[in-house]
Design an enzyme around this catalytic site. Structure first.
Site, PDB file in Angstrom:
ATOM      1  N   SER A  40      -9.504  -2.479   3.796  1.00 38.02           N
ATOM      2  CA  SER A  40      -9.269  -3.117   2.494  1.00 38.02           C
ATOM      3  C   SER A  40     -10.182  -4.304   2.241  1.00 38.02           C
ATOM      4  O   SER A  40      -9.737  -5.387   1.844  1.00 38.02           O
ATOM      5  CB  SER A  40      -7.814  -3.579   2.377  1.00 38.02           C
ATOM      6  OG  SER A  40      -6.999  -2.483   2.375  1.00 38.02           O
ATOM      7  N   ASP A  92       3.027   3.583  -0.957  1.00 35.16           N
ATOM      8  CA  ASP A  92       3.157   2.407  -1.841  1.00 35.16           C
ATOM      9  C   ASP A  92       3.272   2.797  -3.310  1.00 35.16           C
ATOM     10  O   ASP A  92       4.107   2.277  -4.042  1.00 35.16           O
ATOM     11  CB  ASP A  92       2.058   1.354  -1.589  1.00 35.16           C
ATOM     12  CG  ASP A  92       0.630   1.820  -1.803  1.00 35.16           C
ATOM     13  OD1 ASP A  92       0.404   3.038  -2.015  1.00 35.16           O
ATOM     14  OD2 ASP A  92      -0.274   0.951  -1.763  1.00 35.16           O
ATOM     15  N   SER A 137     -24.053 -13.395  -2.902  1.00 32.42           N
ATOM     16  CA  SER A 137     -23.347 -12.664  -1.849  1.00 32.42           C
ATOM     17  C   SER A 137     -24.183 -12.695  -0.583  1.00 32.42           C
ATOM     18  O   SER A 137     -25.316 -12.190  -0.568  1.00 32.42           O
ATOM     19  CB  SER A 137     -23.113 -11.216  -2.273  1.00 32.42           C
ATOM     20  OG  SER A 137     -22.762 -10.459  -1.127  1.00 32.42           O
ATOM     21  N   HIS A 152       0.284   6.149   1.982  1.00 35.23           N
ATOM     22  CA  HIS A 152       0.479   6.866   0.715  1.00 35.23           C
ATOM     23  C   HIS A 152       1.946   6.839   0.288  1.00 35.23           C
ATOM     24  O   HIS A 152       2.455   7.799  -0.292  1.00 35.23           O
ATOM     25  CB  HIS A 152      -0.049   8.303   0.812  1.00 35.23           C
ATOM     26  CG  HIS A 152      -1.561   8.347   0.851  1.00 35.23           C
ATOM     27  ND1 HIS A 152      -2.339   8.266  -0.271  1.00 35.23           N
ATOM     28  CD2 HIS A 152      -2.409   8.411   1.904  1.00 35.23           C
ATOM     29  CE1 HIS A 152      -3.620   8.301   0.087  1.00 35.23           C
ATOM     30  NE2 HIS A 152      -3.689   8.379   1.397  1.00 35.23           N
ATOM     31  N   ASP A 196      -2.489  -3.210  -0.324  1.00 28.88           N
ATOM     32  CA  ASP A 196      -3.639  -3.931   0.235  1.00 28.88           C
ATOM     33  C   ASP A 196      -3.698  -5.375  -0.263  1.00 28.88           C
ATOM     34  O   ASP A 196      -3.903  -6.310   0.516  1.00 28.88           O
ATOM     35  CB  ASP A 196      -4.943  -3.211  -0.138  1.00 28.88           C
ATOM     36  CG  ASP A 196      -4.925  -1.759   0.302  1.00 28.88           C
ATOM     37  OD1 ASP A 196      -4.075  -1.403   1.146  1.00 28.88           O
ATOM     38  OD2 ASP A 196      -5.756  -0.974  -0.200  1.00 28.88           O
TER      39      ASP A 196
HETATM   40  C1  GLA Z   1      -5.530   2.765  -0.206  1.00 26.04           C
HETATM   41  C2  GLA Z   1      -4.832   2.129  -1.408  1.00 26.04           C
HETATM   42  C3  GLA Z   1      -3.425   1.656  -1.041  1.00 26.04           C
HETATM   43  C4  GLA Z   1      -2.626   2.763  -0.361  1.00 26.04           C
HETATM   44  C5  GLA Z   1      -3.444   3.423   0.765  1.00 26.04           C
HETATM   45  C6  GLA Z   1      -2.753   4.619   1.348  1.00 26.04           C
HETATM   46  O1  GLA Z   1      -5.753   1.796   0.785  1.00 26.04           O
HETATM   47  O2  GLA Z   1      -5.581   1.037  -1.881  1.00 26.04           O
HETATM   48  O3  GLA Z   1      -2.762   1.180  -2.183  1.00 26.04           O
HETATM   49  O4  GLA Z   1      -2.194   3.711  -1.288  1.00 26.04           O
HETATM   50  O5  GLA Z   1      -4.730   3.818   0.317  1.00 26.04           O
HETATM   51  O6  GLA Z   1      -1.583   4.254   1.997  1.00 26.04           O
END
Ligand code: GLA
Length: 391
Positions: free
Chosen positions: A133, A44, A75, A42, A179
């Protein structure tokens, strides 16, 4: 398709399935990995620092251009196929799993790209919803393959930022850049320090003898997308109250001196700012610790990060806390913390190589006993970033 499919088989799987489906061969295969984040959570969207690594789990897309305006999308993960026209990308009646693959051509068309129809087969082994991600991996893999099909030369950073636009402008999630960026620029055996303001990326070797273990709690984020946006907003309000552009622009000492400028509790701004500012400082310290092979310091920083995410940022849940604390108490564990946006998903632990397997077994067994949930652990190898294979 399951998360257990070996990554090196995915390129062949999507090509063979493409041939079976369409009766001819694809011209390109794009791929993009999921990620872990060692520290910098948290931060970025506060213009701060993050220290993620791409992992050896990825999404692969086999593709070929068509002469019309139809996209045929298959898919293997969702065991579904759907056809739509380029004029229909925002059609909400299309299946939800096709949202990310529709978002990429949508943003490309906004940029004035010379879009055409295409046939696409997608498959991946990034666990979904676990904080690895998987959606960024889908976006970046599609961006790799579609920009190759259209012969649009973009840098890795430009591809990542296009993925971020898909989230912001098509999916409606106000995420940061971590991500997509790590998916595009990952390097084998390295974490990457990303300065989310300048977008500068610096590889940091992961010391030998250290395993990255992910411990999936088996919980998934539900109905909490609004919480993410709320955290982002609170940080922006805190920065405005401090008279700075972003929380990146103040250090722990400056914040303490100015804390009373922020709305007083029960407003959450002070807690949120304390997390973001200290997490930023921890991330830079973690880079030094890794460079010096000082795993004790690295581990302590990760443990502090978890407490801060849980108590100050309030994005943890009971299961993540239990998993993190079970991991941290193991003698061969340097440090452990929840990973990603929060409210479910996985914990990341750095562990002595020789103990990796027994560690994962002990922690997951205790976790299962305490919570009744089925966890999943895997060793994550820091791998390369996204790319495209021309066939
Ligand atoms: C998610 C968001 C990222 C980042 C994280 C927390 O993965 O996609 O951009 O903010 O949460 O670090």
């Amino acid at each position: 398709m399951s998360g257990n499919t070996p990554t090196q088989e995915l390129a062949t799987i999507v090509q063979e399935s493409f041939h079976k489906h369409f009766g001819y061969s694809p011209s390109h295969v794009g791929f993009a990995p999921g990620r872990v984040n060692l520290i910098g959570e948290h931060t970025d969207y506060n213009d701060g620092f993050v220290l993620p690594a791409a992992i050896d789990k990825a999404v692969y897309v086999a593709a070929r251009l068509r002469d019309d305006r139809t996209i045929n999308l298959v898919s293997l993960d969702y065991e579904g196929s759907v056809s739509f026209s380029l004029d229909q990308l925002q059609d909400h009646s299309l299946p939800a799993w096709s949202r990310y693959p529709r978002g990429v051509p949508f943003i490309l068309s906004q940029m004035g790209a010379p879009l055409r129809g295409m046939d696409l087969v997608v498959a991946g082994n990034v666990p979904r919803g676990g904080g690895f991600s998987s959606s960024a991996a889908i976006e970046v893999a599609l961006i790799e393959v579609i920009t190759a099909l259209l012969a649009m030369p973009l840098t890795q950073a430009q591809k990542a930022l296009l993925g971020v636009r898909v989230e912001h402008e098509f999916v409606g999630i106000p995420c940061g850049i971590m991500d997509q960026m790590i998916s595009a620029v990952g390097q084998v055996d390295h974490a990457i320090l990303i300065d989310c303001r300048t977008q500068e990326t610096t590889p940091v070797p992961i010391p030998s003898g250290v395993s990255i273990i992910t411990l999936d709690t088996g919980t998934r984020r539900e109905l909490v997308e609004g919480e993410y946006g709320a955290r982002r907003r609170q940080c922006e309000e805190a920065a405005a109250a401090l008279g700075i552009k972003a929380l990146r622009d103040i250090g722990p000492v400056g914040l303490i001196e100015n804390l009373e400028k922020l709305p007083a509790p029960p407003q959450p701004h002070r807690m949120r700012a304390l997390h973001a500012v200290h997490e930023n400082a921890r991330t830079l310290k973690a880079v030094e610790a890794l460079r010096q092979g000082d795993m004790d310091t690295m581990g302590k920083l990760m443990n502090l990060s978890h407490i801060s995410l849980s108590d100050l940022y309030e994005v943890s849940i009971k299961e993540l806390d239990i998993m993190a604390y079970l991991a941290q108490r193991e003698p061969q564990c340097f440090g452990a913390r929840m990973m990603g946006g929060g409210f479910g998903g996985a914990v990341i632990a750095l562990v002595e190589d020789s103990a990796a397997e027994s560690f994962a077994e002990r922690v997951t067994r205790s976790y299962q006993r305490m919570t009744g949930r089925t966890p999943a652990a895997f060793v994550a190898k820091a791998g390369r970033g996204s790319g495209v294979i021309t066939l």
